[in-house]
Motif scaffolding. Structure first.
Motif, PDB file in Angstrom:
ATOM      1  N   CYS A  15      -3.448   1.044  -8.024  1.00 34.48           N
ATOM      2  CA  CYS A  15      -3.106  -0.162  -7.243  1.00 34.48           C
ATOM      3  C   CYS A  15      -4.296  -0.618  -6.393  1.00 34.48           C
ATOM      4  O   CYS A  15      -4.464  -1.823  -6.161  1.00 34.48           O
ATOM      5  CB  CYS A  15      -1.920   0.117  -6.334  1.00 34.48           C
ATOM      6  SG  CYS A  15      -0.363   0.325  -7.221  1.00 34.48           S
TER       7      CYS A  15
ATOM      8  N   CYS B  90      -6.278  -3.238  -8.104  1.00 31.61           N
ATOM      9  CA  CYS B  90      -5.549  -4.366  -8.717  1.00 31.61           C
ATOM     10  C   CYS B  90      -5.779  -5.668  -7.953  1.00 31.61           C
ATOM     11  O   CYS B  90      -5.632  -5.712  -6.732  1.00 31.61           O
ATOM     12  CB  CYS B  90      -4.059  -4.033  -8.745  1.00 31.61           C
ATOM     13  SG  CYS B  90      -3.032  -5.381  -9.316  1.00 31.61           S
TER      14      CYS B  90
ATOM     15  N   THR C 225      -4.164  -8.511  -9.225  1.00 30.02           N
ATOM     16  CA  THR C 225      -3.016  -9.374  -9.554  1.00 30.02           C
ATOM     17  C   THR C 225      -1.891  -9.250  -8.523  1.00 30.02           C
ATOM     18  O   THR C 225      -1.241 -10.246  -8.202  1.00 30.02           O
ATOM     19  CB  THR C 225      -2.416  -9.022 -10.935  1.00 30.02           C
ATOM     20  OG1 THR C 225      -1.704  -7.790 -10.860  1.00 30.02           O
ATOM     21  CG2 THR C 225      -3.486  -8.927 -12.012  1.00 30.02           C
ATOM     22  N   LYS C 226      -1.661  -8.062  -8.041  1.00 35.56           N
ATOM     23  CA  LYS C 226      -0.568  -7.791  -7.093  1.00 35.56           C
ATOM     24  C   LYS C 226       0.744  -8.453  -7.554  1.00 35.56           C
ATOM     25  O   LYS C 226       1.457  -9.081  -6.751  1.00 35.56           O
ATOM     26  CB  LYS C 226      -0.941  -8.268  -5.676  1.00 35.56           C
ATOM     27  CG  LYS C 226      -2.200  -7.584  -5.117  1.00 35.56           C
ATOM     28  CD  LYS C 226      -1.992  -6.110  -4.799  1.00 35.56           C
ATOM     29  CE  LYS C 226      -3.116  -5.481  -4.017  1.00 35.56           C
ATOM     30  NZ  LYS C 226      -4.000  -4.620  -4.772  1.00 35.56           N
ATOM     31  N   VAL C 227       0.994  -8.303  -8.838  1.00 39.28           N
ATOM     32  CA  VAL C 227       2.224  -8.862  -9.416  1.00 39.28           C
ATOM     33  C   VAL C 227       3.462  -8.370  -8.657  1.00 39.28           C
ATOM     34  O   VAL C 227       4.428  -9.117  -8.455  1.00 39.28           O
ATOM     35  CB  VAL C 227       2.309  -8.475 -10.917  1.00 39.28           C
ATOM     36  CG1 VAL C 227       3.709  -8.695 -11.470  1.00 39.28           C
ATOM     37  CG2 VAL C 227       1.293  -9.276 -11.721  1.00 39.28           C
ATOM     38  N   CYS C 228       3.415  -7.116  -8.198  1.00 39.86           N
ATOM     39  CA  CYS C 228       4.595  -6.538  -7.523  1.00 39.86           C
ATOM     40  C   CYS C 228       4.945  -7.299  -6.246  1.00 39.86           C
ATOM     41  O   CYS C 228       6.091  -7.275  -5.803  1.00 39.86           O
ATOM     42  CB  CYS C 228       4.347  -5.059  -7.214  1.00 39.86           C
ATOM     43  SG  CYS C 228       2.856  -4.768  -6.257  1.00 39.86           S
TER      44      CYS C 228
ATOM     45  N   ALA D 126       0.264  -8.023 -15.098  1.00 38.71           N
ATOM     46  CA  ALA D 126      -0.113  -6.783 -14.394  1.00 38.71           C
ATOM     47  C   ALA D 126      -1.100  -6.002 -15.252  1.00 38.71           C
ATOM     48  O   ALA D 126      -1.041  -6.044 -16.489  1.00 38.71           O
ATOM     49  CB  ALA D 126       1.132  -5.951 -14.125  1.00 38.71           C
ATOM     50  N   PRO D 127      -2.033  -5.292 -14.627  1.00 40.96           N
ATOM     51  CA  PRO D 127      -3.020  -4.542 -15.405  1.00 40.96           C
ATOM     52  C   PRO D 127      -2.396  -3.367 -16.150  1.00 40.96           C
ATOM     53  O   PRO D 127      -1.292  -2.930 -15.814  1.00 40.96           O
ATOM     54  CB  PRO D 127      -4.002  -4.052 -14.335  1.00 40.96           C
ATOM     55  CG  PRO D 127      -3.237  -4.081 -13.062  1.00 40.96           C
ATOM     56  CD  PRO D 127      -2.229  -5.171 -13.175  1.00 40.96           C
TER      57      PRO D 127
ATOM     58  N   TYR E 161      -3.120  -0.385 -15.967  1.00 44.36           N
ATOM     59  CA  TYR E 161      -2.935   0.789 -15.106  1.00 44.36           C
ATOM     60  C   TYR E 161      -1.842   0.582 -14.053  1.00 44.36           C
ATOM     61  O   TYR E 161      -1.693   1.382 -13.137  1.00 44.36           O
ATOM     62  CB  TYR E 161      -4.257   1.181 -14.439  1.00 44.36           C
ATOM     63  CG  TYR E 161      -4.926   0.078 -13.652  1.00 44.36           C
ATOM     64  CD1 TYR E 161      -4.356  -0.415 -12.484  1.00 44.36           C
ATOM     65  CD2 TYR E 161      -6.128  -0.477 -14.082  1.00 44.36           C
ATOM     66  CE1 TYR E 161      -4.953  -1.428 -11.747  1.00 44.36           C
ATOM     67  CE2 TYR E 161      -6.741  -1.489 -13.363  1.00 44.36           C
ATOM     68  CZ  TYR E 161      -6.153  -1.959 -12.204  1.00 44.36           C
ATOM     69  OH  TYR E 161      -6.740  -2.965 -11.487  1.00 44.36           O
ATOM     70  N   CYS E 162      -1.093  -0.494 -14.166  1.00 44.96           N
ATOM     71  CA  CYS E 162      -0.030  -0.776 -13.190  1.00 44.96           C
ATOM     72  C   CYS E 162       1.029   0.331 -13.201  1.00 44.96           C
ATOM     73  O   CYS E 162       1.491   0.755 -14.268  1.00 44.96           O
ATOM     74  CB  CYS E 162       0.604  -2.120 -13.522  1.00 44.96           C
ATOM     75  SG  CYS E 162       1.991  -2.511 -12.430  1.00 44.96           S
ATOM     76  N   VAL E 163       1.402   0.756 -12.034  1.00 39.22           N
ATOM     77  CA  VAL E 163       2.453   1.776 -11.904  1.00 39.22           C
ATOM     78  C   VAL E 163       3.716   1.343 -12.638  1.00 39.22           C
ATOM     79  O   VAL E 163       4.390   2.151 -13.279  1.00 39.22           O
ATOM     80  CB  VAL E 163       2.815   1.985 -10.413  1.00 39.22           C
ATOM     81  CG1 VAL E 163       3.794   3.126 -10.244  1.00 39.22           C
ATOM     82  CG2 VAL E 163       1.580   2.214  -9.581  1.00 39.22           C
ATOM     83  N   MET E 164       4.024   0.045 -12.534  1.00 37.31           N
ATOM     84  CA  MET E 164       5.275  -0.445 -13.120  1.00 37.31           C
ATOM     85  C   MET E 164       5.257  -0.352 -14.643  1.00 37.31           C
ATOM     86  O   MET E 164       6.311  -0.281 -15.272  1.00 37.31           O
ATOM     87  CB  MET E 164       5.535  -1.882 -12.648  1.00 37.31           C
ATOM     88  CG  MET E 164       5.743  -1.956 -11.142  1.00 37.31           C
ATOM     89  SD  MET E 164       6.217  -3.594 -10.556  1.00 37.31           S
ATOM     90  CE  MET E 164       4.670  -4.512 -10.745  1.00 37.31           C
TER      91      MET E 164
HETATM   92  S1  SF4 Z   1       2.080  -1.980  -8.798  1.00 31.35           S
HETATM   93 FE1  SF4 Z   1       0.962  -3.000 -10.438  1.00 31.35          FE
HETATM   94  S2  SF4 Z   1       0.839  -5.122  -9.791  1.00 31.35           S
HETATM   95 FE2  SF4 Z   1       1.333  -3.936  -7.956  1.00 31.35          FE
HETATM   96  S3  SF4 Z   1      -0.664  -3.477  -7.030  1.00 31.35           S
HETATM   97 FE3  SF4 Z   1      -0.116  -1.745  -8.355  1.00 31.35          FE
HETATM   98  S4  SF4 Z   1      -1.158  -2.221 -10.273  1.00 31.35           S
HETATM   99 FE4  SF4 Z   1      -1.059  -4.156  -9.125  1.00 31.35          FE
END
Ligand code: SF4
Length: 232
Positions: free
Chosen positions: A9, A12, A14-17, A33-34, A36-39
């Motif tokens: 994160c 990141c 994009t901060k899609v979350c 989201a990249p 490597y995004c947790v989601m």
């Molecule tokens: S959860 Fe995904 S979209 Fe949110 S900051 Fe982390 S990598 Fe970016």
């Protein structure tokens, strides 16, 4: 988790979350989201977390924490402003939770600050027990520190920091909330490991930067550029 693919994160953009442009009820798409995004990488961990919030006491605690967060801002005609320093936030949150007795685990080097904080908390109706890191008066030799490794010099008595004792005292004192104030790195880790009551942190220790470790990062492009090199 695939090799080399782990949550990042901190990288990141994009901060899609955060779904900043979204309206209430909109569910953000993960398309942007990249990788490597947790989601994307750990959906089960996120689902398990939400199951925890279904426990009524956890949900209520989380609700009060979010309510406290909300009360730290005010919406004015010229925009959103922050309004509460952390000490006030602490008082308000402890009150919201219905806490009566607070346990302060502080560094001996911040005894004055601990006294000031206890005064504030007591003036707000809390009972405060406090225990400083040097409690127990155990010499550092007890944990294998050699004479040449003592800050005050090889001949001097030097009391070890005793975060486990601080935690055990606080656990047994029947406090509703423990507050960490200025414990050293590592000592704080031990305190957290042994503390069995809800715990919050008022401040961490930074001997150089007035207990504000982030100042080194804020000056990381200038005076603390050396942080980008390998640290000895
Ligand atoms: S959860 Fe995904 S979209 Fe949110 S900051 Fe982390 S990598 Fe970016």
């Amino acid at each position: 988790m695939a090799k080399g693919r782990y949550p990042r994160c901190a990288d990141c953009v994009t901060k899609v979350c955060e779904n900043r442009e979204g309206k209430a009820g909109d569910v953000p798409s993960l398309e942007k989201a990249p990788a490597y995004c947790v989601m994307k990488l750990m959906p089960q961990a996120l689902a398990d977390a939400m199951t925890e919030y279904d426990r009524p006491e956890v949900r209520e605690f989380a609700r009060l924490a979010s309510l406290q967060e909300f009360q730290c801002y005010e919406r004015l005609p010229d925009g959103l402003r922050t309004k509460l320093p952390r000490v006030e936030e602490l008082v308000q949150f402890a009150r919201k939770c219905g806490y009566k007795r607070l346990g302060l685990a502080h560094c001996g080097g911040l005894a004055r600050e601990a006294g000031l904080l206890a005064e504030v908390l007591e003036a707000n109706g809390f009972e405060v027990i406090s225990v400083q890191c040097k409690t127990g008066a155990v010499p550092k030799e007890r944990i294998g520190i050699k004479p040449g490794e003592k800050i005050a010099g090889p001949e001097a008595w030097e009391t070890m920091c005793n975060p486990i004792a601080q935690a055990l005292v606080i656990n047994r004192a029947g406090v509703d909330l423990a507050i960490m104030l200025g414990l050293c790195i590592g000592h704080d880790t031990l305190f957290i490991k042994y503390c069995k009551v809800p715990l919050t942190v008022l401040a961490v220790k930074d001997r150089v930067l007035g207990h504000n470790p982030l100042a080194a990062l804020y000056a990381g492009e200038t005076y603390y550029r050396r942080l980008r090199n390998k640290i000895d």
